[in-house]
Design a protein around this motif. Structure first.
Motif, PDB file in Angstrom:
ATOM      1  N   VAL A 256       2.238   8.389  11.431  1.00 38.46           N
ATOM      2  CA  VAL A 256       0.995   9.136  11.195  1.00 38.46           C
ATOM      3  C   VAL A 256       1.282  10.623  11.014  1.00 38.46           C
ATOM      4  O   VAL A 256       0.728  11.278  10.112  1.00 38.46           O
ATOM      5  CB  VAL A 256       0.003   8.898  12.347  1.00 38.46           C
ATOM      6  N   LEU A 257       2.167  11.175  11.847  1.00 37.22           N
ATOM      7  CA  LEU A 257       2.483  12.598  11.725  1.00 37.22           C
ATOM      8  C   LEU A 257       3.201  12.891  10.411  1.00 37.22           C
ATOM      9  O   LEU A 257       2.934  13.913   9.759  1.00 37.22           O
ATOM     10  CB  LEU A 257       3.336  13.047  12.910  1.00 37.22           C
ATOM     11  N   LEU A 258       4.122  12.017  10.022  1.00 35.63           N
ATOM     12  CA  LEU A 258       4.813  12.223   8.743  1.00 35.63           C
ATOM     13  C   LEU A 258       3.825  12.167   7.577  1.00 35.63           C
ATOM     14  O   LEU A 258       3.882  13.000   6.660  1.00 35.63           O
ATOM     15  CB  LEU A 258       5.891  11.161   8.559  1.00 35.63           C
ATOM     16  N   ALA A 259       2.917  11.200   7.621  1.00 32.67           N
ATOM     17  CA  ALA A 259       1.908  11.119   6.566  1.00 32.67           C
ATOM     18  C   ALA A 259       1.004  12.339   6.580  1.00 32.67           C
ATOM     19  O   ALA A 259       0.612  12.856   5.520  1.00 32.67           O
ATOM     20  CB  ALA A 259       1.082   9.836   6.742  1.00 32.67           C
ATOM     21  N   LEU A 260       0.679  12.821   7.773  1.00 29.71           N
ATOM     22  CA  LEU A 260      -0.176  14.006   7.884  1.00 29.71           C
ATOM     23  C   LEU A 260       0.497  15.226   7.284  1.00 29.71           C
ATOM     24  O   LEU A 260      -0.147  16.046   6.606  1.00 29.71           O
ATOM     25  CB  LEU A 260      -0.516  14.245   9.356  1.00 29.71           C
ATOM     26  N   VAL A 261       1.806  15.354   7.499  1.00 26.07           N
ATOM     27  CA  VAL A 261       2.539  16.488   6.932  1.00 26.07           C
ATOM     28  C   VAL A 261       2.524  16.420   5.412  1.00 26.07           C
ATOM     29  O   VAL A 261       2.230  17.413   4.726  1.00 26.07           O
ATOM     30  CB  VAL A 261       3.985  16.502   7.467  1.00 26.07           C
ATOM     31  N   VAL A 262       2.826  15.254   4.863  1.00 23.14           N
ATOM     32  CA  VAL A 262       2.881  15.106   3.409  1.00 23.14           C
ATOM     33  C   VAL A 262       1.514  15.365   2.785  1.00 23.14           C
ATOM     34  O   VAL A 262       1.392  16.100   1.783  1.00 23.14           O
ATOM     35  CB  VAL A 262       3.398  13.707   3.041  1.00 23.14           C
TER      36      VAL A 262
END
Length: 529
Positions: A256-262
């Motif tokens: 979720v955090l990686l997707a949020l960053v992207v």
């Protein structure tokens, strides 16, 4: 007569593109441009050895903040009654604080710091996406951002202990990156609104409403309940899952955090493009405004003070920065019901931030006008004194507003508390002015301060200045905070005298550097370049 072909004329062997490149190609071009701009920035570093030591220090401090607290006594003891469980409870609030600080910093700077100045962008234009990515990369070069990041890493390490520490800190680092990217989206959105019809009034109204809501939550006793509903608790649970080995929750949080960053990095380019299509109204109003002639001051010193005061108070980034620095800490102190003996930290904090707006490179305010200023029939000592007076006025106004807000709920002070606070205010003001004038003479830079996103020095240099100012003023505030607890008002006055004498002595050395014609010529030619 024969003429050479124009650059836009079609070439018989090179067909013109029928449409603009797609978003993927534009993103690749923006990343390549950012890489070239970083190479350009690195080529302008004057002292590469110092820069290398600065990078090494940054890595060591970050590593120490992320690892050392995990091996202290009581670290990770969530079952006992120690501090680890208390730190775990405040961790969601600290995670939200990182996001809030990034948003305020981005909004105040008009979308983030510039990787390429607006003036250089005329000859070497870059896309708004490149500008957006550059602002993201420059966000960590801020002492407030770094302190928040180090504090989060340290508290997380102490609260959760050494078990699977690398995975715990991976979640924390990803949240810091995500919070910075989200804040950049908000900052560009606010800048787009600010440049629209009635945008300045709308943004100011939103900021005032947000500050008033925070104070009301604190005064009504609902702040704790509101903080409990902050969604950053899910990030804290992800860090806890990494410690306990609950891999499903850890992987979900990581994804979720990686997707949020992207998503946040990609979305930030949209309001950045919208803002680039609009004219900055407040900057344009300053440059096109009409200033009626005023009555003669009667002395060279006051005439120079009037010129310097006008150039500072009419500057867009300085006005915005002063509002954030003066009102922000004051509202926090008001909501927290700060006591008088603890207020001695505030003058140094605010004065350091106010000096970073222009004081550390104080002669950059003149720009190309420095050549005209040197042609005026005024002595160099008078010019130096005028700049010192205006800088001192700037710092005192910023600190004064903060102290007035902080004192609204503190009641009446005792004589020893009031004397300690006033002594701190005077000491840190002279201390910051002395340091600023010395740095301004030693390392001048040519900067266009008309842009709302401009800084008086390169980002790495600003980071060094902010660290040195924060360290010195915080230590001074702690000294007088201890004196404020003693029932003798004269102690603070006596302690302030050697501090002031030392700073005034160093200020005289800075004046001698400015009076020297060779040094003054070097400074003037640098800032006017």
């Amino acid at each position: 007569m024969p003429t050479a072909p124009f650059s836009t004329d079609p070439h018989p062997t090179v067909p013109l593109p029928t449409q603009l490149p797609g978003p993927v190609a534009a993103a690749r071009r923006a990343v390549a441009d950012v890489r070239h701009l970083l190479w350009f920035r690195s080529a302008t570093v004057r002292r590469r050895a110092v820069a290398g030591w600065a990078v090494l220090t940054f890595v060591l401090v970050t590593s120490g903040a992320a690892v050392i607290p995990a091996y202290l006594d009581g670290a990770g003891d969530l079952a006992g009654s120690g501090r680890a469980s208390e730190f775990l409870v405040v961790l969601p609030t600290l995670l939200a604080g990182v996001l809030g600080l990034a948003i305020v910093s981005g909004v105040a700077s008009g979308g983030g710091r510039e990787l390429l100045s607006k003036e250089n962008g005329i000859a070497y234009p870059v896309s708004p996406t490149t500008d957006h990515l550059g602002a993201l990369l420059l966000a960590p070069l801020n002492i407030s951002w770094l302190l928040q990041a180090w504090l989060l890493l340290g508290i997380g390490a102490y609260a959760l202990g050494p078990q699977h520490l690398a995975l715990v800190q991976l979640i924390a680092l990803l949240w810091i990156v995500a919070a910075t990217a989200i804040a950049q989206v908000v900052a560009w959105t606010f800048e787009t609104i600010r440049r629209g019809p009635h945008g300045v009034a709308i943004v100011r109204g939103v900021m005032i409403a947000a500050g008033a809501a925070g104070v009301w939550l604190q005064l009504s006793g609902n702040l704790a309940a509101a903080l409990d509903k902050v969604p950053t608790s899910h990030v804290m649970f992800g860090m806890l899952a990494a410690r306990e080995g609950t891999w499903v929750r850890f992987v979900v949080t990581l994804a979720v955090l990686l997707a949020l960053v992207v998503v946040a990095v990609a979305l930030g380019a949209i309001p950045a493009h919208l803002a680039a299509r609009r004219t900055p109204r407040d900057e344009l109003r300053v440059e096109t405004g009409v200033r009626p002639a005023r009555r003669d001051t009667g002395s060279d010193l006051m005439a120079l003070v009037r010129i310097d005061r006008g150039s500072i108070w009419r500057s867009v980034p300085m006005r915005r920065g002063l509002m954030v620095l003066a009102i922000g800490p004051g509202l926090v102190a008001l909501a927290g019901n700060l006591e008088w003996n603890a207020m001695t930290i505030l003058p140094g904090l605010v004065a350091s931030g106010a000096a970073l707006l222009f004081g550390v490179n104080v002669w950059c305010l003149d720009g190309r006008g420095a050549l005209w200023r040197e042609s005026l029939p005024s002595g160099p000592r008078t010019v130096f004194t005028a700049r010192v007076l205006v800088l001192s006025e700037w710092l005192l106004v910023a600190s004064g507003v903060t102290l007035v807000l902080a004192s609204l709920r503190a009641g009446l002070p005792q004589p020893h508390e009031l004397s300690a606070l006033l002594a701190t205010l005077v000491v840190v003001t002279v201390q910051v002015v002395s340091g600023s004038m010395r740095w301004s003479a030693k390392r001048p830079f040519s900067v266009d301060m008309r842009s709302a996103r401009a800084t008086p020095a390169p980002p790495v240099v600003m980071l060094g200045y902010s660290a040195r100012l924060a360290l010195s003023t915080t230590m001074t505030g702690l000294v007088f905070s201890g004196l404020a607890r003693l029932p003798y008002w004269s102690l603070s006055i006596a302690m302030a005298i050697p501090f002031i004498a030392w700073s005034l002595g160093r200020l005289l050395f800075a004046q001698q550097a400015w009076v020297n014609p060779f040094q003054r010529a070097r400074i003037v030619m640098t800032v006017a370049a």
